[in-house]
Design a protein around this motif. Structure first.
Motif, mmCIF file in Angstrom:
data_model
loop_
_atom_site.group_PDB
_atom_site.id
_atom_site.type_symbol
_atom_site.label_atom_id
_atom_site.label_comp_id
_atom_site.label_asym_id
_atom_site.label_seq_id
_atom_site.Cartn_x
_atom_site.Cartn_y
_atom_site.Cartn_z
ATOM 1 N N LEU A 82 0.816 -1.208 0.000
ATOM 2 C CA LEU A 82 0.000 0.000 0.000
ATOM 3 C C LEU A 82 0.855 1.266 0.000
ATOM 4 N N PHE A 83 1.932 1.280 0.775
ATOM 5 C CA PHE A 83 2.770 2.479 0.845
ATOM 6 C C PHE A 83 3.448 2.768 -0.494
ATOM 7 N N ILE A 84 3.910 1.723 -1.185
ATOM 8 C CA ILE A 84 4.608 1.958 -2.453
ATOM 9 C C ILE A 84 3.611 2.311 -3.553
ATOM 10 N N LEU A 85 2.434 1.698 -3.531
ATOM 11 C CA LEU A 85 1.423 2.040 -4.539
ATOM 12 C C LEU A 85 0.936 3.481 -4.380
ATOM 13 N N MET A 86 0.796 3.932 -3.146
ATOM 14 C CA MET A 86 0.398 5.328 -2.914
ATOM 15 C C MET A 86 1.519 6.281 -3.340
ATOM 16 N N ALA A 87 2.763 5.907 -3.109
ATOM 17 C CA ALA A 87 3.882 6.746 -3.544
ATOM 18 C C ALA A 87 3.879 6.875 -5.068
ATOM 19 N N LEU A 88 3.669 5.765 -5.749
ATOM 20 C CA LEU A 88 3.615 5.795 -7.214
ATOM 21 C C LEU A 88 2.416 6.609 -7.697
ATOM 22 N N LEU A 89 1.281 6.476 -7.026
ATOM 23 C CA LEU A 89 0.088 7.240 -7.398
ATOM 24 C C LEU A 89 0.326 8.742 -7.238
ATOM 25 N N PHE A 90 0.882 9.151 -6.101
ATOM 26 C CA PHE A 90 1.141 10.580 -5.871
ATOM 27 C C PHE A 90 2.064 11.144 -6.951
ATOM 28 N N SER A 91 3.124 10.411 -7.276
ATOM 29 C CA SER A 91 4.049 10.924 -8.284
ATOM 30 C C SER A 91 3.421 10.881 -9.682
ATOM 31 N N TYR A 92 2.591 9.888 -9.956
ATOM 32 C CA TYR A 92 1.902 9.799 -11.248
ATOM 33 C C TYR A 92 0.946 10.976 -11.441
ATOM 34 N N LEU A 93 0.238 11.355 -10.386
ATOM 35 C CA LEU A 93 -0.702 12.470 -10.475
ATOM 36 C C LEU A 93 0.003 13.787 -10.811
ATOM 37 N N ALA A 94 1.304 13.850 -10.552
ATOM 38 C CA ALA A 94 2.085 15.040 -10.873
ATOM 39 C C ALA A 94 2.828 14.875 -12.201
ATOM 40 N N GLY A 95 2.503 13.809 -12.933
ATOM 41 C CA GLY A 95 3.078 13.625 -14.253
ATOM 42 C C GLY A 95 4.303 12.743 -14.335
ATOM 43 N N HIS A 96 4.705 12.139 -13.243
ATOM 44 C CA HIS A 96 5.858 11.243 -13.248
ATOM 45 C C HIS A 96 5.371 9.821 -13.504
ATOM 46 N N THR A 97 5.915 9.183 -14.534
ATOM 47 C CA THR A 97 5.458 7.838 -14.879
ATOM 48 C C THR A 97 6.489 6.789 -14.489
ATOM 49 N N THR A 98 6.020 5.569 -14.370
ATOM 50 C CA THR A 98 6.848 4.419 -14.064
ATOM 51 C C THR A 98 6.705 3.442 -15.221
ATOM 52 N N THR A 99 7.812 2.942 -15.729
ATOM 53 C CA THR A 99 7.735 1.974 -16.819
ATOM 54 C C THR A 99 7.272 0.628 -16.269
ATOM 55 N N SER A 100 6.829 -0.228 -17.163
ATOM 56 C CA SER A 100 6.375 -1.555 -16.719
ATOM 57 C C SER A 100 7.536 -2.351 -16.127
ATOM 58 N N ASP A 101 8.743 -2.190 -16.685
ATOM 59 C CA ASP A 101 9.911 -2.880 -16.120
ATOM 60 C C ASP A 101 10.204 -2.390 -14.702
ATOM 61 N N GLN A 102 10.135 -1.080 -14.501
ATOM 62 C CA GLN A 102 10.355 -0.526 -13.163
ATOM 63 C C GLN A 102 9.300 -1.037 -12.189
ATOM 64 N N LEU A 103 8.059 -1.097 -12.646
ATOM 65 C CA LEU A 103 6.971 -1.565 -11.788
ATOM 66 C C LEU A 103 7.177 -3.013 -11.369
ATOM 67 N N VAL A 104 7.617 -3.855 -12.298
ATOM 68 C CA VAL A 104 7.881 -5.262 -11.964
ATOM 69 C C VAL A 104 8.974 -5.365 -10.908
ATOM 70 N N VAL A 105 10.048 -4.611 -11.099
ATOM 71 C CA VAL A 105 11.144 -4.634 -10.127
ATOM 72 C C VAL A 105 10.653 -4.153 -8.763
ATOM 73 N N ILE A 106 9.879 -3.086 -8.758
ATOM 74 C CA ILE A 106 9.349 -2.550 -7.500
ATOM 75 C C ILE A 106 8.469 -3.581 -6.801
ATOM 76 N N LEU A 107 7.588 -4.221 -7.545
ATOM 77 C CA LEU A 107 6.659 -5.185 -6.944
ATOM 78 C C LEU A 107 7.362 -6.441 -6.443
ATOM 79 N N ILE A 108 8.488 -6.796 -7.051
ATOM 80 C CA ILE A 108 9.262 -7.956 -6.581
ATOM 81 C C ILE A 108 10.165 -7.557 -5.412
ATOM 82 N N ALA A 109 10.825 -6.408 -5.528
ATOM 83 C CA ALA A 109 11.795 -5.994 -4.510
ATOM 84 C C ALA A 109 11.147 -5.555 -3.206
#
Length: 126
Positions: free
Chosen positions: A77-104
């Motif tokens: 939940l904490f990492i998904l909210m961090a990604l959401l907050f940054s996404y709402l400001a226009g910062h995107t995460t690639t699918s490769d980055q997301l996979v690494v984040i979800l595994i790590a």
């Protein structure tokens, strides 16, 4: 702050504080400064801390004892909210980055909690 919600259960766990929330946001900001993007660091720190307290709030509603493991709430939940907050400001995460984040994330969460247990910061290893 020891407050109860309308259901008479604690709003957050005893280990949540305004100082901790602010420290988490500032840690994100400082990390962002070092990486050359202070706004993204601030947003991710704010999102992470918001996700953390939201997880604590949900755990209290589900009667999960303080310090007990709640895998999705504690580890994602904490990492998904961090990604959401940054996404709402226009910062995107690639699918490769997301996979690494979800595994790590769960690996780092479990290992850091175990280290905190060894250092006697936590009472339980997980």
């Amino acid at each position: 702050m020891g407050k109860n919600w309308v259901d008479r259960k604690r709003v957050f766990g005893d280990n949540k504080s305004v100082e901790g929330f602010v420290a988490g946001v500032l840690a994100g900001l400082v990390t962002g400064l070092f990486l050359g993007n202070p706004l993204k660091g601030f947003l991710m720190g704010s999102g992470a801390m918001t996700g953390d307290v939201l997880g604590s709030f949900i755990k209290r509603r589900l009667d999960i004892p303080q310090g007990e493991l709640a895998p999705i709430l504690d580890q994602y939940l904490f990492i998904l909210m961090a990604l959401l907050f940054s996404y709402l400001a226009g910062h995107t995460t690639t699918s490769d980055q997301l996979v690494v984040i979800l595994i790590a994330t769960p690996i780092l969460h479990v290992s850091s909690n175990y280290v905190a247990y060894l250092l006697k910061i936590r009472q339980k290893p997980l």
